[in-house]
Design a protein around this motif. Structure first.
Motif, PDB file in Angstrom:
ATOM      1  N   VAL A 214      -5.818  20.453  67.578  1.00 46.74           N
ATOM      2  CA  VAL A 214      -5.329  19.201  66.993  1.00 46.74           C
ATOM      3  C   VAL A 214      -4.597  18.330  68.001  1.00 46.74           C
ATOM      4  O   VAL A 214      -4.378  17.131  67.756  1.00 46.74           O
ATOM      5  CB  VAL A 214      -4.420  19.478  65.773  1.00 46.74           C
ATOM      6  CG1 VAL A 214      -5.198  20.163  64.660  1.00 46.74           C
ATOM      7  CG2 VAL A 214      -3.191  20.298  66.181  1.00 46.74           C
ATOM      8  N   GLU A 215      -4.200  18.904  69.135  1.00 48.88           N
ATOM      9  CA  GLU A 215      -3.544  18.135  70.188  1.00 48.88           C
ATOM     10  C   GLU A 215      -4.554  17.527  71.160  1.00 48.88           C
ATOM     11  O   GLU A 215      -4.170  16.895  72.142  1.00 48.88           O
ATOM     12  CB  GLU A 215      -2.545  19.010  70.938  1.00 48.88           C
ATOM     13  CG  GLU A 215      -1.384  19.474  70.065  1.00 48.88           C
ATOM     14  CD  GLU A 215      -0.399  20.375  70.798  1.00 48.88           C
ATOM     15  OE1 GLU A 215      -0.688  20.747  71.967  1.00 48.88           O
ATOM     16  OE2 GLU A 215       0.641  20.718  70.213  1.00 48.88           O
ATOM     17  N   THR A 253     -14.215  29.558  68.532  1.00 50.54           N
ATOM     18  CA  THR A 253     -14.061  28.647  67.398  1.00 50.54           C
ATOM     19  C   THR A 253     -12.753  28.960  66.712  1.00 50.54           C
ATOM     20  O   THR A 253     -12.248  30.092  66.777  1.00 50.54           O
ATOM     21  CB  THR A 253     -15.220  28.760  66.403  1.00 50.54           C
ATOM     22  OG1 THR A 253     -15.255  27.606  65.569  1.00 50.54           O
ATOM     23  CG2 THR A 253     -15.114  30.000  65.523  1.00 50.54           C
ATOM     24  N   PHE A 254     -12.170  27.973  66.048  1.00 47.10           N
ATOM     25  CA  PHE A 254     -10.934  28.166  65.303  1.00 47.10           C
ATOM     26  C   PHE A 254     -11.238  28.476  63.843  1.00 47.10           C
ATOM     27  O   PHE A 254     -12.279  28.097  63.311  1.00 47.10           O
ATOM     28  CB  PHE A 254     -10.073  26.906  65.372  1.00 47.10           C
ATOM     29  CG  PHE A 254      -9.361  26.714  66.682  1.00 47.10           C
ATOM     30  CD1 PHE A 254      -8.133  27.319  66.918  1.00 47.10           C
ATOM     31  CD2 PHE A 254      -9.922  25.930  67.681  1.00 47.10           C
ATOM     32  CE1 PHE A 254      -7.462  27.142  68.117  1.00 47.10           C
ATOM     33  CE2 PHE A 254      -9.261  25.741  68.890  1.00 47.10           C
ATOM     34  CZ  PHE A 254      -8.034  26.354  69.110  1.00 47.10           C
ATOM     35  N   GLY A 255     -10.273  29.146  63.186  1.00 48.27           N
ATOM     36  CA  GLY A 255     -10.418  29.427  61.764  1.00 48.27           C
ATOM     37  C   GLY A 255      -9.203  30.145  61.224  1.00 48.27           C
ATOM     38  O   GLY A 255      -8.135  30.160  61.836  1.00 48.27           O
ATOM     39  N   GLY A 256      -9.362  30.753  60.038  1.00 47.93           N
ATOM     40  CA  GLY A 256      -8.261  31.428  59.383  1.00 47.93           C
ATOM     41  C   GLY A 256      -7.464  30.480  58.510  1.00 47.93           C
ATOM     42  O   GLY A 256      -7.664  29.263  58.522  1.00 47.93           O
ATOM     43  N   VAL A 257      -6.536  31.019  57.766  1.00 48.54           N
ATOM     44  CA  VAL A 257      -5.816  30.260  56.741  1.00 48.54           C
ATOM     45  C   VAL A 257      -5.049  29.085  57.338  1.00 48.54           C
ATOM     46  O   VAL A 257      -4.938  28.025  56.704  1.00 48.54           O
ATOM     47  CB  VAL A 257      -4.878  31.195  55.948  1.00 48.54           C
ATOM     48  CG1 VAL A 257      -3.811  31.805  56.842  1.00 48.54           C
ATOM     49  CG2 VAL A 257      -4.256  30.456  54.762  1.00 48.54           C
ATOM     50  N   ASP A 258      -4.508  29.227  58.552  1.00 46.57           N
ATOM     51  CA  ASP A 258      -3.755  28.138  59.172  1.00 46.57           C
ATOM     52  C   ASP A 258      -4.482  27.539  60.363  1.00 46.57           C
ATOM     53  O   ASP A 258      -3.942  26.707  61.073  1.00 46.57           O
ATOM     54  CB  ASP A 258      -2.367  28.627  59.606  1.00 46.57           C
ATOM     55  CG  ASP A 258      -2.426  29.798  60.585  1.00 46.57           C
ATOM     56  OD1 ASP A 258      -3.551  30.218  60.963  1.00 46.57           O
ATOM     57  OD2 ASP A 258      -1.353  30.302  60.979  1.00 46.57           O
ATOM     58  N   TRP A 259      -5.712  27.948  60.608  1.00 46.77           N
ATOM     59  CA  TRP A 259      -6.551  27.448  61.693  1.00 46.77           C
ATOM     60  C   TRP A 259      -5.954  27.722  63.074  1.00 46.77           C
ATOM     61  O   TRP A 259      -6.288  27.047  64.042  1.00 46.77           O
ATOM     62  CB  TRP A 259      -6.869  25.961  61.508  1.00 46.77           C
ATOM     63  CG  TRP A 259      -7.768  25.755  60.333  1.00 46.77           C
ATOM     64  CD1 TRP A 259      -7.386  25.550  59.044  1.00 46.77           C
ATOM     65  CD2 TRP A 259      -9.202  25.807  60.321  1.00 46.77           C
ATOM     66  NE1 TRP A 259      -8.490  25.469  58.221  1.00 46.77           N
ATOM     67  CE2 TRP A 259      -9.607  25.608  58.982  1.00 46.77           C
ATOM     68  CE3 TRP A 259     -10.165  25.980  61.323  1.00 46.77           C
ATOM     69  CZ2 TRP A 259     -10.954  25.599  58.599  1.00 46.77           C
ATOM     70  CZ3 TRP A 259     -11.499  25.957  60.952  1.00 46.77           C
ATOM     71  CH2 TRP A 259     -11.883  25.770  59.609  1.00 46.77           C
ATOM     72  N   GLY A 282      -0.847  29.104  69.488  1.00 45.81           N
ATOM     73  CA  GLY A 282       0.288  28.349  68.977  1.00 45.81           C
ATOM     74  C   GLY A 282      -0.021  26.996  68.392  1.00 45.81           C
ATOM     75  O   GLY A 282       0.899  26.295  67.967  1.00 45.81           O
ATOM     76  N   VAL A 283      -1.288  26.622  68.354  1.00 48.90           N
ATOM     77  CA  VAL A 283      -1.651  25.301  67.848  1.00 48.90           C
ATOM     78  C   VAL A 283      -2.912  25.420  67.002  1.00 48.90           C
ATOM     79  O   VAL A 283      -3.818  26.188  67.349  1.00 48.90           O
ATOM     80  CB  VAL A 283      -1.861  24.309  69.019  1.00 48.90           C
ATOM     81  CG1 VAL A 283      -2.955  24.784  69.956  1.00 48.90           C
ATOM     82  CG2 VAL A 283      -2.149  22.905  68.528  1.00 48.90           C
ATOM     83  N   PRO A 284      -3.015  24.718  65.885  1.00 47.66           N
ATOM     84  CA  PRO A 284      -4.223  24.813  65.061  1.00 47.66           C
ATOM     85  C   PRO A 284      -5.421  24.139  65.728  1.00 47.66           C
ATOM     86  O   PRO A 284      -5.278  23.209  66.532  1.00 47.66           O
ATOM     87  CB  PRO A 284      -3.853  24.063  63.771  1.00 47.66           C
ATOM     88  CG  PRO A 284      -2.370  23.899  63.807  1.00 47.66           C
ATOM     89  CD  PRO A 284      -1.985  23.872  65.246  1.00 47.66           C
ATOM     90  N   GLY A 285      -6.592  24.608  65.367  1.00 53.67           N
ATOM     91  CA  GLY A 285      -7.808  23.986  65.851  1.00 53.67           C
ATOM     92  C   GLY A 285      -8.287  22.900  64.899  1.00 53.67           C
ATOM     93  O   GLY A 285      -7.900  22.852  63.723  1.00 53.67           O
ATOM     94  N   LEU A 286      -9.116  22.016  65.412  1.00 50.13           N
ATOM     95  CA  LEU A 286      -9.777  21.023  64.564  1.00 50.13           C
ATOM     96  C   LEU A 286     -10.865  21.704  63.745  1.00 50.13           C
ATOM     97  O   LEU A 286     -11.610  22.544  64.259  1.00 50.13           O
ATOM     98  CB  LEU A 286     -10.424  19.938  65.417  1.00 50.13           C
ATOM     99  CG  LEU A 286      -9.555  18.842  66.022  1.00 50.13           C
ATOM    100  CD1 LEU A 286     -10.463  17.844  66.746  1.00 50.13           C
ATOM    101  CD2 LEU A 286      -8.737  18.131  64.961  1.00 50.13           C
ATOM    102  N   GLN A 287     -11.003  21.308  62.492  1.00 45.86           N
ATOM    103  CA  GLN A 287     -12.125  21.782  61.700  1.00 45.86           C
ATOM    104  C   GLN A 287     -13.385  21.031  62.118  1.00 45.86           C
ATOM    105  O   GLN A 287     -13.368  19.817  62.308  1.00 45.86           O
ATOM    106  CB  GLN A 287     -11.845  21.565  60.217  1.00 45.86           C
ATOM    107  CG  GLN A 287     -10.651  22.356  59.708  1.00 45.86           C
ATOM    108  CD  GLN A 287     -10.486  22.269  58.213  1.00 45.86           C
ATOM    109  OE1 GLN A 287     -11.462  22.212  57.466  1.00 45.86           O
ATOM    110  NE2 GLN A 287      -9.236  22.278  57.751  1.00 45.86           N
ATOM    111  N   ARG A 288     -14.479  21.760  62.274  1.00 44.95           N
ATOM    112  CA  ARG A 288     -15.713  21.142  62.699  1.00 44.95           C
ATOM    113  C   ARG A 288     -16.320  20.315  61.570  1.00 44.95           C
ATOM    114  O   ARG A 288     -16.169  20.617  60.391  1.00 44.95           O
ATOM    115  CB  ARG A 288     -16.688  22.242  63.144  1.00 44.95           C
ATOM    116  CG  ARG A 288     -16.318  22.758  64.506  1.00 44.95           C
ATOM    117  CD  ARG A 288     -16.867  24.095  64.886  1.00 44.95           C
ATOM    118  NE  ARG A 288     -18.196  24.441  64.446  1.00 44.95           N
ATOM    119  CZ  ARG A 288     -18.759  25.611  64.778  1.00 44.95           C
ATOM    120  NH1 ARG A 288     -18.116  26.470  65.529  1.00 44.95           N
ATOM    121  NH2 ARG A 288     -19.962  25.901  64.351  1.00 44.95           N
TER     122      ARG A 288
END
Length: 293
Positions: A214-215, A253-259, A282-288
């Motif tokens: 997200v950054e 890839t990012f995922g999980g309840v808090d991404w 330490g930082v959430p990923g963008l959802q594809r």
């Protein structure tokens, strides 16, 4: 520099593990083994013991979510775009690619990585089967029609693309050259222009799959080095994620309840396990972006 360490999660021993994908609607993780033509579905809460695996007639190289549907996935095949039903084990083709000006290239390449932009355009890169000839191209599918969108882009193995959070920058890897490029991206007309070097991996590292947080930082799988590298929007390395026993890590890839969970596929080669790993970052990923059907 911040350093994370991934843990081994799924003992898949994939010949060519690729395209990890998390679907939030049913908390399911998917990935493919291109070499063995396998597609795995794994409930996140249950893990490998509850997996469902299908073997396709041709390699599936990339998976993405389909908007408002949980029965099918958007899938790239050897030379095309399709909808895959992992439970019924059906593959419905949308459109195939063809090299209009040199049909012989159809037998020398296959689809590799890809992604869907915020307007639903489905981008995909092809790669040379021998991983040496610079005949891979970028393709774009929209409204059931596909076009060669590579302009001057030719590479033996293309990976990516991904986009910045504001959709103004597109990133694509030339894997054998160790380089990640960025483009100015016009989301309204789908044009990628002003290609320039974003980052070059050191010591022979080969950038494979990419993910974005997200950054606006880019997480690149450093295939042959057993780690991910997090690059700032300015191309500066700000963190690494070591992937033990997976020198040939292939795609994050990012995922999980808090991404904030980072899932990483790998390849069984050169002492690399081919298993799937995960790390908490330490930082959430963008959802594809989903395919809109």
């Amino acid at each position: 520099m911040k350093e994370y360490i991934a843990e081994e999660w799924l003992p898949s021993k994939s010949g060519l593990g690729e395209s990890p994908l998390y679907r939030e609607s049913d908390d399911t993780f998917f990935f493919v083994d291109i070499k063995n033509k396998l597609v795995h579905s794994v409930p996140l809460s249950q893990g490998w013991s509850a997996k469902h695996t299908i073997e396709s007639d041709e390699p599936v190289t990339r998976l993405d979510i389909v908007e408002n549907r949980s029965d099918v996935l958007a899938a790239q095949t050897k030379l095309g775009f399709a909808l895959l039903d992992p439970m019924k084990e059906t593959l419905d083709r949308i459109v195939d690619i063809h090299h209009i000006h040199d049909a012989s290239l159809d037998e020398k390449v296959r689809m590799n990585d890809g992604a869907i932009d915020a307007r639903g355009r489905w981008w995909a890169g092809t790669m040379a089967l021998n991983e040496e000839d610079t005949i891979g191209r970028l393709w774009c599918m929209q409204g059931g029609r596909v076009c060669d969108a590579s302009t001057e882009d030719r590479a033996a193995v293309l990976n990516g693309p991904v986009w910045s959070p504001d959709d103004k920058t597109m990133y694509v890897c030339d894997t054998p050259q160790g380089k990640i490029y960025q483009y100015d991206y016009d989301i309204e007309n789908g044009k990628a222009t002003n290609k320039r070097l974003f980052a070059k991996l050191e010591d022979g590292g080969m950038p494979d799959g990419l993910a974005v947080d997200v950054e606006g930082h880019i997480w690149a799988a450093a295939n042959s080095q057993g780690k991910l590298i997090r690059f700032s929007p300015e191309g500066v390395a700000t963190a690494t994620c070591v992937v033990p026993e997976a020198k040939m890590c292939s795609c994050p890839t990012f995922g999980g309840v808090d991404w904030k969970s980072l899932f990483i596929t790998s390849i069984s080669d050169e002492g690399s396990t081919g298993n799937v790993y995960r790390a908490r970052v330490g930082v959430p990923g963008l959802q594809r972006h989903p395919h809109r059907g």
